[in-house]
Design a protein around this motif. Structure first.
Motif, mmCIF file in Angstrom:
data_model
loop_
_atom_site.group_PDB
_atom_site.id
_atom_site.type_symbol
_atom_site.label_atom_id
_atom_site.label_comp_id
_atom_site.label_asym_id
_atom_site.label_seq_id
_atom_site.Cartn_x
_atom_site.Cartn_y
_atom_site.Cartn_z
ATOM 1 N N SER A 224 25.822 -0.226 16.641
ATOM 2 C CA SER A 224 26.794 0.796 16.250
ATOM 3 C C SER A 224 26.670 1.256 14.802
ATOM 4 N N ASP A 225 26.044 0.431 13.927
ATOM 5 C CA ASP A 225 26.062 0.830 12.513
ATOM 6 C C ASP A 225 24.699 0.865 11.823
ATOM 7 N N LEU A 226 23.596 0.732 12.570
ATOM 8 C CA LEU A 226 22.277 0.755 11.930
ATOM 9 C C LEU A 226 21.941 2.140 11.375
ATOM 10 N N TRP A 227 22.613 3.177 11.868
ATOM 11 C CA TRP A 227 22.356 4.536 11.391
ATOM 12 C C TRP A 227 22.608 4.674 9.893
ATOM 13 N N ASN A 228 23.385 3.759 9.330
ATOM 14 C CA ASN A 228 23.734 3.817 7.912
ATOM 15 C C ASN A 228 22.704 3.121 7.030
ATOM 16 N N THR A 229 21.622 2.605 7.640
ATOM 17 C CA THR A 229 20.570 1.913 6.897
ATOM 18 C C THR A 229 19.496 2.917 6.485
ATOM 19 N N SER A 230 19.156 2.947 5.214
ATOM 20 C CA SER A 230 18.203 3.948 4.711
ATOM 21 C C SER A 230 16.757 3.599 5.038
ATOM 22 N N GLY A 231 16.418 2.314 5.083
ATOM 23 C CA GLY A 231 15.035 1.932 5.355
ATOM 24 C C GLY A 231 14.842 0.438 5.317
ATOM 25 N N PHE A 232 13.598 0.009 5.622
ATOM 26 C CA PHE A 232 13.250 -1.403 5.646
ATOM 27 C C PHE A 232 11.966 -1.644 4.854
ATOM 28 N N PRO A 233 11.768 -2.884 4.381
ATOM 29 C CA PRO A 233 10.543 -3.198 3.635
ATOM 30 C C PRO A 233 9.320 -3.240 4.546
ATOM 31 N N VAL A 234 8.221 -2.697 4.049
ATOM 32 C CA VAL A 234 6.945 -2.662 4.766
ATOM 33 C C VAL A 234 5.848 -3.098 3.802
ATOM 34 N N VAL A 235 4.806 -3.767 4.318
ATOM 35 C CA VAL A 235 3.726 -4.294 3.484
ATOM 36 C C VAL A 235 2.433 -3.522 3.741
ATOM 37 N N LEU A 236 1.772 -3.117 2.661
ATOM 38 C CA LEU A 236 0.460 -2.480 2.735
ATOM 39 C C LEU A 236 -0.605 -3.438 2.205
ATOM 40 N N ASP A 237 -1.824 -3.304 2.724
ATOM 41 C CA ASP A 237 -2.974 -4.042 2.205
ATOM 42 C C ASP A 237 -3.788 -3.112 1.307
ATOM 43 N N TRP A 238 -4.106 -3.563 0.087
ATOM 44 C CA TRP A 238 -4.935 -2.752 -0.792
ATOM 45 C C TRP A 238 -6.203 -3.506 -1.172
ATOM 46 N N SER A 239 -7.224 -2.752 -1.530
ATOM 47 C CA SER A 239 -8.521 -3.344 -1.864
ATOM 48 C C SER A 239 -9.266 -2.413 -2.807
ATOM 49 N N ILE A 240 -10.377 -2.905 -3.334
ATOM 50 C CA ILE A 240 -11.215 -2.150 -4.261
ATOM 51 C C ILE A 240 -12.427 -1.604 -3.510
ATOM 52 N N GLY A 241 -12.713 -0.314 -3.679
ATOM 53 C CA GLY A 241 -13.924 0.271 -3.109
ATOM 54 C C GLY A 241 -13.943 0.325 -1.601
ATOM 55 N N ASN A 242 -15.146 0.526 -1.062
ATOM 56 C CA ASN A 242 -15.347 0.652 0.385
ATOM 57 C C ASN A 242 -16.403 -0.289 0.934
ATOM 58 N N GLN A 243 -16.925 -1.172 0.086
ATOM 59 C CA GLN A 243 -18.012 -2.046 0.514
ATOM 60 C C GLN A 243 -17.622 -3.515 0.428
ATOM 61 N N LYS A 244 -18.323 -4.333 1.224
ATOM 62 C CA LYS A 244 -18.110 -5.771 1.186
ATOM 63 C C LYS A 244 -18.779 -6.375 -0.047
ATOM 64 N N CYS A 245 -18.393 -7.599 -0.349
ATOM 65 C CA CYS A 245 -18.912 -8.278 -1.543
ATOM 66 C C CYS A 245 -20.437 -8.363 -1.542
ATOM 67 N N SER A 246 -21.012 -8.623 -0.375
ATOM 68 C CA SER A 246 -22.466 -8.809 -0.279
ATOM 69 C C SER A 246 -23.245 -7.516 -0.488
ATOM 70 N N MET A 247 -22.559 -6.376 -0.454
ATOM 71 C CA MET A 247 -23.245 -5.084 -0.521
ATOM 72 C C MET A 247 -23.191 -4.445 -1.899
ATOM 73 N N ILE A 248 -22.476 -5.062 -2.839
ATOM 74 C CA ILE A 248 -22.349 -4.472 -4.164
ATOM 75 C C ILE A 248 -23.023 -5.355 -5.205
ATOM 76 N N GLN A 249 -23.680 -4.713 -6.177
ATOM 77 C CA GLN A 249 -24.382 -5.460 -7.214
ATOM 78 C C GLN A 249 -23.428 -5.977 -8.279
ATOM 79 N N LYS A 250 -22.402 -5.204 -8.596
ATOM 80 C CA LYS A 250 -21.439 -5.598 -9.615
ATOM 81 C C LYS A 250 -20.034 -5.312 -9.114
ATOM 82 N N ASN A 251 -19.183 -6.334 -9.081
ATOM 83 C CA ASN A 251 -17.799 -6.134 -8.662
ATOM 84 C C ASN A 251 -16.870 -6.194 -9.876
#
Length: 321
Positions: A224-251
């Motif tokens: 009956s009262d959840l409509w008054n809730t503005s939002g909920f916490p959500v978790v994102l995953d972040w990372s550096i670049g687009n390659q795996k560790c084995s594919m880069i010469q310098k991290n």
């Protein structure tokens, strides 16, 4: 060397060590804002050019419309509530709702949210998808790189409050389902059977939302009262670049840290070595003084002594252990 000179020398050494420890634990680049309201902003994130790794890590600190200021991801309405150097970004996400008048006419403020990210990924291990209501069809669609990937969801039904149980989310008043890995965009929709008319006397709305695992416990009054809730916490995953560790010469990993492949999305992250702490992207990691941890120190039957370096007051000499 006299005793006084030895004492002075040791005091200087301790001061130097303390300065090094403090500088190595700096969270932001020199001259960069390290706080927005109550949220710490560690590098690779930053609030202006030269303070962040790249544009994906821009944090907009809005001190014009909010007091205290609030941080937002890039130039968006995605509010950031916490940034973990361990590859997690905590945000607030709005809920979808479908509410109706007794006649079955929809409310004017019904809402279907979406979450669109350029580089970061919605964590499949830290979040779940929830539907709330007694005539509820909750749906979530996932996309990656702008391409549709899957549709998921759940159904929640109940003809009265008699069988609705608090803290249970098994399909009677509340339903839940995991989300897929590798998604950068979600949209959420919720539909209601017969516009809630058969359950309207105790449940006028149906809801759907993403929420961080462990941050939502269903109770019957939410029907009956959840409509008054503005939002909920959500978790994102972040990372550096687009390659795996084995594919880069310098991290980007600094001293006393290592490169780690991410499990959700592309790229890598840096992690302090075992027994070290700090910002592995900035000044590296420093040895943890376990004796300063009261939970560890209280386990010692006698005096807690660091393994790597101690100073004995009785002899006034530095000695390794």
């Amino acid at each position: 060397m006299s005793r006084d000179k030895v004492v002075l020398l040791l005091q200087l050494v301790l001061v130097a060590i303390e300065v090094l420890l403090v500088s190595s634990q700096t969270v932001a680049r020199e001259g960069c804002q390290d706080q927005c309201g109550s949220v710490s902003i560690p590098y690779p994130f930053g609030t202006k050019v030269g303070c962040y790794y790249d544009d994906d890590f821009l944090i907009t600190c809005d001190d014009t419309h909010y007091d205290p200021p609030k941080p937002f991801l890039r130039v968006s309405d995605i509010e950031v509530t916490n940034i973990s150097i361990d590859g997690k970004l905590y945000i607030t996400q709005k809920i979808a709702m479908a509410c109706f008048y007794e006649s079955g006419k929809p409310w004017e403020y019904n809402f279907s949210p979406y979450l669109s990210l350029k580089k970061f990924y919605i964590s499949d291990t830290d979040n779940k998808f929830i539907g709330v209501g007694c005539a509820t069809n909750a749906q979530i669609r996932g996309f990656h790189g702008g391409r549709y990937q899957y549709t998921g969801g759940c159904i929640s039904k109940c003809e009265s409050m008699d069988f609705v149980s608090n803290y249970s989310c098994s399909g009677i008043g509340c339903c839940q389902t995991p989300i897929a890995k590798g998604m950068t965009y979600f949209d959420i929709n919720v539909n209601s059977d017969k516009n809630q008319t058969e359950v309207w006397d105790f449940n006028v709305c149906s809801y759907a939302f993403l929420v961080q695992e462990g941050k939502f416990n269903f109770t019957s009054d939410m029907l009956s009262d959840l409509w008054n809730t503005s939002g909920f916490p959500v978790v994102l995953d972040w990372s550096i670049g687009n390659q795996k560790c084995s594919m880069i010469q310098k991290n980007e990993c600094k001293v006393n840290s290592k490169c780690v492949d991410v499990q959700n999305g592309l790229g890598y992250r840096c992690k302090c070595n075992e027994g070290y702490e700090g910002n592995p992207y900035l000044n590296g990691c420093t040895d943890i003084n376990e004796c300063e941890n009261p939970e560890i120190a209280k386990k010692c039957k006698q005096k807690c002594i660091r393994e790597k370096f101690t100073i004995s007051p009785s002899t006034l000499v530095a000695r390794p252990t």
